[in-house]
Design a protein around this motif. Sequence first.
Motif, PDB file in Angstrom:
ATOM      1  N   CYS A   1     -18.199 -18.297 -50.034  1.00 17.87           N
ATOM      2  CA  CYS A   1     -18.673 -17.024 -50.589  1.00 17.87           C
ATOM      3  C   CYS A   1     -19.202 -17.230 -52.009  1.00 17.87           C
ATOM      4  O   CYS A   1     -20.286 -16.746 -52.365  1.00 17.87           O
ATOM      5  CB  CYS A   1     -17.537 -15.993 -50.628  1.00 17.87           C
ATOM      6  SG  CYS A   1     -17.017 -15.424 -49.007  1.00 17.87           S
TER       7      CYS A   1
ATOM      8  N   LEU B   1     -22.600 -18.895 -52.345  1.00 23.07           N
ATOM      9  CA  LEU B   1     -23.767 -18.080 -51.988  1.00 23.07           C
ATOM     10  C   LEU B   1     -24.069 -17.019 -53.049  1.00 23.07           C
ATOM     11  O   LEU B   1     -25.212 -16.571 -53.181  1.00 23.07           O
ATOM     12  CB  LEU B   1     -23.545 -17.396 -50.634  1.00 23.07           C
ATOM     13  CG  LEU B   1     -23.583 -18.328 -49.413  1.00 23.07           C
ATOM     14  CD1 LEU B   1     -23.135 -17.583 -48.168  1.00 23.07           C
ATOM     15  CD2 LEU B   1     -24.979 -18.910 -49.192  1.00 23.07           C
ATOM     16  N   HIS B   2     -23.052 -16.587 -53.772  1.00 18.41           N
ATOM     17  CA  HIS B   2     -23.245 -15.487 -54.723  1.00 18.41           C
ATOM     18  C   HIS B   2     -22.097 -15.563 -55.726  1.00 18.41           C
ATOM     19  O   HIS B   2     -20.937 -15.518 -55.315  1.00 18.41           O
ATOM     20  CB  HIS B   2     -23.204 -14.149 -53.978  1.00 18.41           C
ATOM     21  CG  HIS B   2     -23.836 -13.000 -54.716  1.00 18.41           C
ATOM     22  ND1 HIS B   2     -23.680 -12.827 -56.076  1.00 18.41           N
ATOM     23  CD2 HIS B   2     -24.620 -11.980 -54.293  1.00 18.41           C
ATOM     24  CE1 HIS B   2     -24.345 -11.744 -56.452  1.00 18.41           C
ATOM     25  NE2 HIS B   2     -24.938 -11.209 -55.390  1.00 18.41           N
TER      26      HIS B   2
ATOM     27  N   ALA C   1     -19.820 -12.220 -55.254  1.00 21.58           N
ATOM     28  CA  ALA C   1     -19.963 -11.768 -53.865  1.00 21.58           C
ATOM     29  C   ALA C   1     -19.361 -10.372 -53.696  1.00 21.58           C
ATOM     30  O   ALA C   1     -18.342 -10.048 -54.294  1.00 21.58           O
ATOM     31  CB  ALA C   1     -19.285 -12.756 -52.925  1.00 21.58           C
ATOM     32  N   ASP C   2     -20.033  -9.565 -52.893  1.00 22.64           N
ATOM     33  CA  ASP C   2     -19.551  -8.233 -52.513  1.00 22.64           C
ATOM     34  C   ASP C   2     -18.127  -8.372 -51.960  1.00 22.64           C
ATOM     35  O   ASP C   2     -17.911  -9.051 -50.956  1.00 22.64           O
ATOM     36  CB  ASP C   2     -20.507  -7.702 -51.432  1.00 22.64           C
ATOM     37  CG  ASP C   2     -20.133  -6.310 -50.944  1.00 22.64           C
ATOM     38  OD1 ASP C   2     -18.999  -5.859 -51.185  1.00 22.64           O
ATOM     39  OD2 ASP C   2     -21.000  -5.686 -50.317  1.00 22.64           O
TER      40      ASP C   2
ATOM     41  N   GLU D   1     -17.634  -7.959 -48.223  1.00 20.25           N
ATOM     42  CA  GLU D   1     -18.065  -9.087 -47.382  1.00 20.25           C
ATOM     43  C   GLU D   1     -17.121 -10.270 -47.553  1.00 20.25           C
ATOM     44  O   GLU D   1     -16.781 -10.958 -46.587  1.00 20.25           O
ATOM     45  CB  GLU D   1     -19.501  -9.495 -47.735  1.00 20.25           C
ATOM     46  CG  GLU D   1     -20.528  -8.392 -47.561  1.00 20.25           C
ATOM     47  CD  GLU D   1     -20.513  -7.758 -46.180  1.00 20.25           C
ATOM     48  OE1 GLU D   1     -20.021  -8.383 -45.225  1.00 20.25           O
ATOM     49  OE2 GLU D   1     -20.975  -6.609 -46.050  1.00 20.25           O
TER      50      GLU D   1
ATOM     51  N   VAL E   1     -15.060 -12.215 -44.566  1.00 20.24           N
ATOM     52  CA  VAL E   1     -15.100 -13.671 -44.384  1.00 20.24           C
ATOM     53  C   VAL E   1     -13.693 -14.263 -44.443  1.00 20.24           C
ATOM     54  O   VAL E   1     -13.250 -14.930 -43.512  1.00 20.24           O
ATOM     55  CB  VAL E   1     -16.008 -14.327 -45.454  1.00 20.24           C
ATOM     56  CG1 VAL E   1     -15.894 -15.858 -45.407  1.00 20.24           C
ATOM     57  CG2 VAL E   1     -17.462 -13.900 -45.256  1.00 20.24           C
TER      58      VAL E   1
ATOM     59  N   ARG F   1     -28.943 -19.652 -46.429  1.00 18.49           N
ATOM     60  CA  ARG F   1     -29.876 -19.173 -47.460  1.00 18.49           C
ATOM     61  C   ARG F   1     -31.288 -19.055 -46.890  1.00 18.49           C
ATOM     62  O   ARG F   1     -32.020 -18.112 -47.198  1.00 18.49           O
ATOM     63  CB  ARG F   1     -29.882 -20.136 -48.658  1.00 18.49           C
ATOM     64  CG  ARG F   1     -28.609 -20.083 -49.482  1.00 18.49           C
ATOM     65  CD  ARG F   1     -28.762 -20.891 -50.781  1.00 18.49           C
ATOM     66  NE  ARG F   1     -27.465 -21.048 -51.429  1.00 18.49           N
ATOM     67  CZ  ARG F   1     -26.677 -22.133 -51.277  1.00 18.49           C
ATOM     68  NH1 ARG F   1     -27.073 -23.156 -50.534  1.00 18.49           N
ATOM     69  NH2 ARG F   1     -25.505 -22.173 -51.892  1.00 18.49           N
TER      70      ARG F   1
ATOM     71  N   LEU G   1     -21.053 -14.073 -44.540  1.00 18.94           N
ATOM     72  CA  LEU G   1     -21.780 -15.000 -45.416  1.00 18.94           C
ATOM     73  C   LEU G   1     -23.269 -14.666 -45.469  1.00 18.94           C
ATOM     74  O   LEU G   1     -23.888 -14.725 -46.542  1.00 18.94           O
ATOM     75  CB  LEU G   1     -21.579 -16.450 -44.953  1.00 18.94           C
ATOM     76  CG  LEU G   1     -20.166 -17.029 -45.125  1.00 18.94           C
ATOM     77  CD1 LEU G   1     -20.105 -18.469 -44.592  1.00 18.94           C
ATOM     78  CD2 LEU G   1     -19.724 -17.004 -46.589  1.00 18.94           C
TER      79      LEU G   1
ATOM     80  N   ALA H   1     -24.599 -11.709 -45.042  1.00 22.01           N
ATOM     81  CA  ALA H   1     -24.719 -10.490 -45.856  1.00 22.01           C
ATOM     82  C   ALA H   1     -24.679 -10.838 -47.344  1.00 22.01           C
ATOM     83  O   ALA H   1     -25.470 -10.328 -48.140  1.00 22.01           O
ATOM     84  CB  ALA H   1     -23.609  -9.501 -45.496  1.00 22.01           C
ATOM     85  N   ILE H   2     -23.762 -11.727 -47.711  1.00 23.72           N
ATOM     86  CA  ILE H   2     -23.658 -12.150 -49.115  1.00 23.72           C
ATOM     87  C   ILE H   2     -24.938 -12.867 -49.554  1.00 23.72           C
ATOM     88  O   ILE H   2     -25.457 -12.616 -50.650  1.00 23.72           O
ATOM     89  CB  ILE H   2     -22.418 -13.059 -49.315  1.00 23.72           C
ATOM     90  CG1 ILE H   2     -21.136 -12.226 -49.176  1.00 23.72           C
ATOM     91  CG2 ILE H   2     -22.453 -13.759 -50.668  1.00 23.72           C
ATOM     92  CD1 ILE H   2     -19.847 -13.050 -49.143  1.00 23.72           C
ATOM     93  N   ALA H   3     -25.476 -13.742 -48.699  1.00 25.42           N
ATOM     94  CA  ALA H   3     -26.701 -14.474 -49.041  1.00 25.42           C
ATOM     95  C   ALA H   3     -27.880 -13.505 -49.222  1.00 25.42           C
ATOM     96  O   ALA H   3     -28.725 -13.698 -50.108  1.00 25.42           O
ATOM     97  CB  ALA H   3     -27.019 -15.510 -47.961  1.00 25.42           C
TER      98      ALA H   3
ATOM     99  N   GLN I   1     -27.608 -10.308 -50.179  1.00 22.01           N
ATOM    100  CA  GLN I   1     -27.356  -9.610 -51.444  1.00 22.01           C
ATOM    101  C   GLN I   1     -27.747 -10.488 -52.631  1.00 22.01           C
ATOM    102  O   GLN I   1     -28.267  -9.986 -53.636  1.00 22.01           O
ATOM    103  CB  GLN I   1     -25.878  -9.219 -51.535  1.00 22.01           C
ATOM    104  CG  GLN I   1     -25.471  -8.172 -50.499  1.00 22.01           C
ATOM    105  CD  GLN I   1     -23.967  -7.915 -50.482  1.00 22.01           C
ATOM    106  OE1 GLN I   1     -23.197  -8.639 -51.091  1.00 22.01           O
ATOM    107  NE2 GLN I   1     -23.545  -6.884 -49.767  1.00 22.01           N
ATOM    108  N   ALA I   2     -27.494 -11.795 -52.508  1.00 20.88           N
ATOM    109  CA  ALA I   2     -27.852 -12.713 -53.600  1.00 20.88           C
ATOM    110  C   ALA I   2     -29.362 -12.716 -53.843  1.00 20.88           C
ATOM    111  O   ALA I   2     -29.818 -13.008 -54.946  1.00 20.88           O
ATOM    112  CB  ALA I   2     -27.360 -14.129 -53.288  1.00 20.88           C
TER     113      ALA I   2
ATOM    114  N   ALA J   1     -27.278  -5.434 -47.901  1.00 23.86           N
ATOM    115  CA  ALA J   1     -26.885  -5.856 -46.555  1.00 23.86           C
ATOM    116  C   ALA J   1     -25.405  -5.608 -46.367  1.00 23.86           C
ATOM    117  O   ALA J   1     -24.657  -5.558 -47.335  1.00 23.86           O
ATOM    118  CB  ALA J   1     -27.178  -7.346 -46.363  1.00 23.86           C
TER     119      ALA J   1
END
Lengths: 413, 413
Positions: free
Chosen positions: A58, A61-62, A65-66, A69, A73, B24, B84, B86-88, B90-91, B96
Motif C-alpha cells: 500500500c 503505491l501511495h 493510501a486511502d 482501501e 488490503v 501502476r 491496491l 484503487a490506491i494506485a 488515487q495516486a 476510486a
Amino acid sequence: MSSTPARIVMKFGGTSVGDLDRIRAVAERVRGEVAAGAQVTVVVSAMAGVTNRLVADCAALHDLADPREYDAVVAAGEQVTSGLVAIALQALGVPARSWLGWQIPLLTDNAHGRAQIESVDGAALIGCMEAGVVPVVAGFQGIGPEERIATLGRGGSDTSAVAVAAAVKADRCDIYTDVDGIYTTDPRIVSRARKLDRITYEEMLELASVGAKVLQTRSVGLAMRERVRVRVLSSFAESGLVQAGSLVVDEEEIVEKQVVAGIAYSRDEAKISVRGIPDRPGIAAAIFGPLTAAHVNIDMIVQSTGTDGLTNMTFTVGCVDQARAVAVLEEQQDHIQYAELHTSRDVVKISVVGVGMRSHTGIANTMFRTLAERGINIQVISTSEIKISVLIDAEYTELAMRALHTAYGLDAR
Amino acid sequence: MSSTPARIVMKFGGTSVGDLDRIRAVAERVRGEVAAGAQVTVVVSAMAGVTNRLVADCAALHDLADPREYDAVVAAGEQVTSGLVAIALQALGVPARSWLGWQIPLLTDNAHGRAQIESVDGAALIGCMEAGVVPVVAGFQGIGPEERIATLGRGGSDTSAVAVAAAVKADRCDIYTDVDGIYTTDPRIVSRARKLDRITYEEMLELASVGAKVLQTRSVGLAMRERVRVRVLSSFAESGLVQAGSLVVDEEEIVEKQVVAGIAYSRDEAKISVRGIPDRPGIAAAIFGPLTAAHVNIDMIVQSTGTDGLTNMTFTVGCVDQARAVAVLEEQQDHIQYAELHTSRDVVKISVVGVGMRSHTGIANTMFRTLAERGINIQVISTSEIKISVLIDAEYTELAMRALHTAYGLDAR
C-alpha cells in the motif's frame, strides 16, 4: 484453573500461525480444549510477515493510501488465516467455520486503519458453538458504518479477542503468544525476572502503556471495562502440557498482593528541553498548545527555574513525533522567546507498577534511593496512582532495571 | 471503436496485475479511458501466483478442504488486488474505491468453489461511477445464499467482468490479457495465424470450449445471453497506444463474414476403446450409463461394427477422468462383456469453427481431404451446427493445424 471452563476464547497471534505446521499445532491445541468439554471460539491474526508485506505494498503505491482501501488490503491476511485454521480443524475432525468481521458482525466506528469497536453481536458465534462448530474469527477487522472493512490498528487482534470474549460471555480469553506468561520484567534484560500467576487489570494496563509488549494496551483496557478474565500463555509449549500462564483479573481475585507487580522500560522516548524562557504566566500553554494542535503526544513534563529569573521546560514525546515537535517549537520561537532548544534520544523511561502503591508508602523513595546508590541521575519523574516513571540516561537501562527488580523483592528465588 | 463509449468495464487478469509496476500500468490505462470521458468500472483478478499459493495451502491442510473455507481463503487474493488498484488510481488523482462481492452485492448459488452468478446489483456501482469514482471490483467472488464468500471457479474473473458489464449496462467489456486479441489459431503453432477484428459469440463459445484459452467459456456464454460486447486486448501494449483488439459481438455486427473463424486444438483428451462387444440393443447405455453415474464427461463417440458380429465403441474423455473411466469399465466387464479395453493419450482433438458452416457446404469435406492428403488418419469425428472436430494422432498436431489454416484461407497475407 483445575476444571475446564464452559466457554473460552483462544487467540493466536502472527508467529503462532506463522506457517502451515504452526496452524496444524493451533488446531491440535483447540481440539484439546474441545475434547475437554469446552465451547471454544478461536480468534486469529494474519500469518507472521503477511501484514507487513501488505502494508508495504500500500505504502509503495501511495505514501498516503486511502485508509479504507488500506483496510480492505490488510484485512485479507486475517481472512486467509481464519479459513486455513478452520480447514486444519476440520482435518482433525473438529467441525469449524471461519467468521469475518462483517459476517459476525463486529461493528466499528469510521476511523479506518485504527478503528474502535462499537459492538460485537455474539448471537451468531454462540449459535455456532452451540451447534458444535468452532467459530474461527478473523481478528483485527470489523465493518464500519459505510459497510466497508475497518481494521483496528496494529495489535488489534488482542482487542478483537477480548471483545468477542465479552460478546459470547466467555469464562476466559486465552491469549497464546511466544512467551509463556506475564513477567515481572523483561527476562532478556533481567535474568531473575519471574512469571506472575496473576496480575490486576490496572497493573497490566499501566505496564502495557509503558512498554511491556505482551498484551496490547487497548485490549487490556477493554478487558478491564468488560471484566473479561484474560490469560496469557505460550503457543509454543507442547500441545498436551497443562500451562498455567498468567491470569489478568480483578484486584479481588489476587490473593497474595505484591506492592510492586512489574517493572517496564521504554526506549521509544525523545527528551526535549526548552531553556531560558522569560518566566511569565501562560508559558506552558504557549509551548504545549501548538504541540497538541500538531497532534504531538506529550508524556512526562518537568519545569525548573534558573537563578536568573528564566525558566526551563523539559518533556518527552514518542520518537516518531520528535521531528514534528522540534519543527513546531522552532516555528514558535518568536512567540515563546526561549534561548535554547535541546533534544535527545539517549534516554529511557523506567516504570514501576503496582496496585500496592495505593496503600503502601515509600515506594517512590525506594526507587530514588536505589538509583542514587548506583549514581544514576533522574532527569524527569512522573507518577500516577499505581505507577512511578523516571527518565534516565539510556546507558543505565540494564543496571537500573536489575537494581530495582532486586530492591522491590521481585527476583525469582 | 473510433469514439469512446459512454461506459466500459475494464478487466485485468493475473499477469496484468502481477506486481506493483503492473498495477501502476493498469491504473495509467484506466486513467486514459477516464480522461477520454468514459465511465469506467474495473474488474481485477488476484496477482499472478497468489491464487495458486492459497489453493496449495488449503490442499496441504486437508485433501478435501471445505469449499466454503477454501472460498474464504482464495477470495482474499482478489480482495488485495482491488484495494491496491484503487490506491494506485488515487495516486494518479483518479477517485476510486474497491468493491468486494458481498458489498455490490454479486449473488451466487451455493456451489462453493465453482459457484454460478445468480444476480448482480448494478445500482451501487452505477452510483459510484456517476459520483465520479471508479469502482474496482474484486473478480472471481460473490456472496452465496448463506452470506458466505463464494468463488466462481478458475478463470471466473472473466465471468465477473461480463456479469458486471451487463449489470451496469456497459457499452463494452474490455478484457485485458497477455495477448493482443483473438487469433484464427494458436500463433505459437501456426506462425501465419491472423488476429480477428471481430468474431461472433457462437464462434468464440465453440472455440473456448475446444481449447482456445483467451476467454473462459462461461464468460462467453454469459456475454452471448446478456448481449455484452466483449473486446480482448493486451495489457502489455504501451499505455497511450490505441488498440483495436478483437471484438466478440452478435452475428449481425460482422460485416465480412468468413466461413471458418478459427481452428483450435486440445491435448486434454484421452481415447478409450471398448472392443469386441456382442452387438445387442442397449450396449451404449450399458457403457455410458455407469460412466455418467461416475461423473465422467464423455466427449466424442464413434461406434464401429466388425465383420464377426461384434461391435467396438470408441470415445474420448478429459485426461483427468481417464483413470476413473477405466476403473468403471473394468468393474462393468461382466455386464458389458467386451473382449478388450484400450486407452491412449497420444491423441489431439482439432476443431474448425465458423458460423458460415450454417450456409456453406463442403466445409467438412475440405477438412477430410486436407488431412487425407497429408496421410493423417481420422480416428473419431464429431460435429455441431458451427463446428467440426476430429481426433487424430497427436504427433500430427502441427502439420494438421497448418494445413487446415491454409486450406480454409485463414493465413495472414
